[in-house]
Scaffold this motif. Structure first.
Motif, PDB file in Angstrom:
ATOM      1  N   ASN A 201       0.839  -1.202   0.000  1.00 28.26           N
ATOM      2  CA  ASN A 201       0.000   0.000   0.000  1.00 28.26           C
ATOM      3  C   ASN A 201       0.872   1.248   0.000  1.00 28.26           C
ATOM      4  N   ALA A 202       1.968   1.212   0.765  1.00 29.84           N
ATOM      5  CA  ALA A 202       2.864   2.374   0.833  1.00 29.84           C
ATOM      6  C   ALA A 202       3.517   2.627  -0.529  1.00 29.84           C
ATOM      7  N   LEU A 203       3.865   1.548  -1.244  1.00 30.63           N
ATOM      8  CA  LEU A 203       4.412   1.709  -2.583  1.00 30.63           C
ATOM      9  C   LEU A 203       3.361   2.268  -3.535  1.00 30.63           C
ATOM     10  N   SER A 204       2.124   1.802  -3.374  1.00 32.76           N
ATOM     11  CA  SER A 204       1.027   2.293  -4.204  1.00 32.76           C
ATOM     12  C   SER A 204       0.815   3.785  -3.998  1.00 32.76           C
ATOM     13  N   VAL A 205       0.921   4.235  -2.758  1.00 32.68           N
ATOM     14  CA  VAL A 205       0.774   5.659  -2.455  1.00 32.68           C
ATOM     15  C   VAL A 205       1.828   6.464  -3.219  1.00 32.68           C
ATOM     16  N   ARG A 206       3.068   6.008  -3.194  1.00 35.30           N
ATOM     17  CA  ARG A 206       4.132   6.723  -3.894  1.00 35.30           C
ATOM     18  C   ARG A 206       3.904   6.718  -5.401  1.00 35.30           C
ATOM     19  N   LEU A 207       3.353   5.627  -5.919  1.00 39.67           N
ATOM     20  CA  LEU A 207       3.050   5.544  -7.343  1.00 39.67           C
ATOM     21  C   LEU A 207       1.960   6.546  -7.719  1.00 39.67           C
ATOM     22  N   GLU A 208       0.918   6.617  -6.904  1.00 36.37           N
ATOM     23  CA  GLU A 208      -0.196   7.519  -7.182  1.00 36.37           C
ATOM     24  C   GLU A 208       0.214   8.985  -7.037  1.00 36.37           C
ATOM     25  N   LEU A 209       1.009   9.277  -6.018  1.00 40.11           N
ATOM     26  CA  LEU A 209       1.450  10.657  -5.828  1.00 40.11           C
ATOM     27  C   LEU A 209       2.356  11.101  -6.973  1.00 40.11           C
ATOM     28  N   GLN A 210       3.137  10.166  -7.510  1.00 37.90           N
ATOM     29  CA  GLN A 210       3.955  10.502  -8.664  1.00 37.90           C
ATOM     30  C   GLN A 210       3.081  10.802  -9.881  1.00 37.90           C
ATOM     31  N   ALA A 211       1.984  10.053 -10.051  1.00 45.17           N
ATOM     32  CA  ALA A 211       1.056  10.330 -11.149  1.00 45.17           C
ATOM     33  C   ALA A 211       0.415  11.703 -10.980  1.00 45.17           C
ATOM     34  N   ASP A 212       0.137  12.085  -9.736  1.00 47.60           N
ATOM     35  CA  ASP A 212      -0.363  13.440  -9.478  1.00 47.60           C
ATOM     36  C   ASP A 212       0.680  14.480  -9.876  1.00 47.60           C
ATOM     37  N   CYS A 213       1.939  14.195  -9.534  1.00 53.06           N
ATOM     38  CA  CYS A 213       3.018  15.119  -9.878  1.00 53.06           C
ATOM     39  C   CYS A 213       3.174  15.218 -11.387  1.00 53.06           C
ATOM     40  N   PHE A 214       3.075  14.081 -12.076  1.00 56.68           N
ATOM     41  CA  PHE A 214       3.158  14.100 -13.536  1.00 56.68           C
ATOM     42  C   PHE A 214       2.015  14.898 -14.153  1.00 56.68           C
ATOM     43  N   ALA A 215       0.837  14.848 -13.520  1.00 55.96           N
ATOM     44  CA  ALA A 215      -0.278  15.683 -13.995  1.00 55.96           C
ATOM     45  C   ALA A 215       0.092  17.153 -13.881  1.00 55.96           C
ATOM     46  N   GLY A 216       0.790  17.500 -12.795  1.00 53.56           N
ATOM     47  CA  GLY A 216       1.259  18.872 -12.633  1.00 53.56           C
ATOM     48  C   GLY A 216       2.308  19.246 -13.662  1.00 53.56           C
ATOM     49  N   VAL A 217       3.192  18.294 -14.003  1.00 50.93           N
ATOM     50  CA  VAL A 217       4.201  18.539 -15.038  1.00 50.93           C
ATOM     51  C   VAL A 217       3.521  18.858 -16.362  1.00 50.93           C
ATOM     52  N   TRP A 218       2.482  18.090 -16.698  1.00 49.69           N
ATOM     53  CA  TRP A 218       1.734  18.394 -17.928  1.00 49.69           C
ATOM     54  C   TRP A 218       1.184  19.808 -17.883  1.00 49.69           C
ATOM     55  N   ALA A 219       0.519  20.176 -16.778  1.00 50.48           N
ATOM     56  CA  ALA A 219      -0.088  21.503 -16.681  1.00 50.48           C
ATOM     57  C   ALA A 219       0.969  22.601 -16.805  1.00 50.48           C
ATOM     58  N   HIS A 220       2.135  22.384 -16.213  1.00 49.97           N
ATOM     59  CA  HIS A 220       3.227  23.362 -16.281  1.00 49.97           C
ATOM     60  C   HIS A 220       3.608  23.651 -17.729  1.00 49.97           C
ATOM     61  N   HIS A 221       3.869  22.596 -18.485  1.00 51.28           N
ATOM     62  CA  HIS A 221       4.327  22.774 -19.864  1.00 51.28           C
ATOM     63  C   HIS A 221       3.205  23.245 -20.789  1.00 51.28           C
ATOM     64  N   ALA A 222       1.980  22.759 -20.547  1.00 53.82           N
ATOM     65  CA  ALA A 222       0.847  23.203 -21.366  1.00 53.82           C
ATOM     66  C   ALA A 222       0.594  24.690 -21.172  1.00 53.82           C
ATOM     67  N   GLN A 223       0.741  25.160 -19.945  1.00 53.60           N
ATOM     68  CA  GLN A 223       0.556  26.573 -19.671  1.00 53.60           C
ATOM     69  C   GLN A 223       1.643  27.402 -20.344  1.00 53.60           C
ATOM     70  N   ASN A 224       2.880  26.954 -20.258  1.00 53.08           N
ATOM     71  CA  ASN A 224       3.980  27.698 -20.880  1.00 53.08           C
ATOM     72  C   ASN A 224       3.843  27.765 -22.393  1.00 53.08           C
ATOM     73  N   ALA A 225       3.342  26.681 -22.988  1.00 49.33           N
ATOM     74  CA  ALA A 225       3.275  26.613 -24.452  1.00 49.33           C
ATOM     75  C   ALA A 225       2.006  27.231 -25.016  1.00 49.33           C
ATOM     76  N   ARG A 226       0.871  27.030 -24.304  1.00 46.46           N
ATOM     77  CA  ARG A 226      -0.416  27.410 -24.885  1.00 46.46           C
ATOM     78  C   ARG A 226      -1.282  28.281 -23.984  1.00 46.46           C
ATOM     79  N   GLN A 227      -0.797  28.615 -22.796  1.00 43.99           N
ATOM     80  CA  GLN A 227      -1.555  29.467 -21.863  1.00 43.99           C
ATOM     81  C   GLN A 227      -2.993  28.957 -21.692  1.00 43.99           C
ATOM     82  N   ILE A 228      -3.113  27.733 -21.241  1.00 45.92           N
ATOM     83  CA  ILE A 228      -4.436  27.098 -21.120  1.00 45.92           C
ATOM     84  C   ILE A 228      -5.172  27.480 -19.847  1.00 45.92           C
TER      85      ILE A 228
END
Length: 294
Positions: A201-228
């Motif tokens: 379960n603890a490993l699953s938590v780290r996996l899910e939190l990383q997916a949340d972080c990756f969602a933030g990475v997408w938003a960061h670059h999408a905002q810089n490129a297209r101001q969404i």
């Protein structure tokens, strides 16, 4: 969120006219069928936005991997006048653009996932997917699955409205695809049965939190490129992250908060890691497995 007029992805399959997807409407694990009631209890208890929930439900039933998968018919494109389908197609296209660039900069090649729209139930390479599972990613076929009715649940039952909250949901699942591409989710899955349930379960938590972080990475670059982003968008995503934290879901059910049972992380952790990705825009900044504190 500014999305109208942006590119739509070609990697969208519309199975909403397939009449429920076959498979009898219930996932089968190791010869055992799990009813919809068990699925609802399990998912609202902490697996609303999860990677391969069919495997998790298999563990609940004591069974193994799915024994039968009925194949869907030919892939169909969503109708052009379906606004919500256009929205998810546009968000998916945006994730393709961002992750394609990130992988190229790292010397790799991003293999785009497919997104499947369905109603009720649909066959997947991980077993029969159910709408009650919420959106999920199946590593075996590299597809994200979503019943768009989930967005009503997100808004009305979980209290997380807004189009950017909806985009965050897709970006999170695409984050699991990125993990699959990088071999991260496979390494975690190899630990199944080798460690205790609490440790997994603890490993699953780290996996899910990383997916949340990756969602933030997408938003960061999408905002810089297209101001969404529009005013209030980040707050919508942060609110959604808070509403689907394990502690928030357990409290909503009127039960005790049991940290050892967490599989996705607390509300505060989910918000923190999404915000981390949004601020840094870096995959390296999303190494939840090396983090001493989540």
């Amino acid at each position: 969120m500014k999305w109208e007029g942006n590119r739509e992805s070609d990697n969208v399959e519309d199975r909403r006219g397939d009449g429920g997807g076959g498979g009898g409407g219930s996932p089968v694990f190791g010869g055992r069928s799990i009813g919809i009631g068990t699925i609802v209890i399990a998912l609202l208890g902490g697996w609303v936005l999860g990677i391969n929930p069919l495997t998790i439900l298999g563990l609940l039933s004591g069974g193994g991997p799915p024994t039968h998968v009925q194949q869907p018919g030919p892939a169909q494109r969503p109708p052009a006048d379906d606004t919500m389908a256009r929205f998810v197609s546009t968000v998916l296209a945006d994730t393709e653009d961002v992750w394609g660039q990130v992988f190229r900069q790292g010397g790799g090649r991003y293999q785009e996932p497919r997104l499947v729209l369905f109603r009720g139930a649909t066959p997947t390479a991980c077993g029969t997917g159910q709408a009650a599972m919420g959106p999920f990613y199946c590593p075996a076929d590299q597809k994200v699955y979503i019943d768009l009715g989930f967005y009503e649940t997100l808004k009305n039952r979980l209290g997380a409205p807004g189009d950017f909250a909806q985009a965050y949901v897709i970006a999170h699942e695409v984050g699991h695809h990125v993990q699959n591409q990088l071999g991260i989710s496979g390494k975690v899955d190899q630990m199944r049965g080798r460690v205790s349930k609490a440790e997994y379960n603890a490993l699953s938590v780290r996996l899910e939190l990383q997916a949340d972080c990756f969602a933030g990475v997408w938003a960061h670059h999408a905002q810089n490129a297209r101001q969404i982003l529009e005013q209030g968008d980040v707050e919508e995503a942060m609110n959604a992250a808070a509403k689907i934290g394990d502690d928030a879901l357990q409290r909503a059910q009127g039960g005790a908060v049991v940290p050892e049972s967490f599989t996705h992380g607390t509300s505060a952790q989910r918000q923190r890691w999404f915000h981390n990705g949004l601020q840094n825009g870096s995959v390296k900044a999303c190494d939840t497995f090396a983090a001493r504190s989540l």
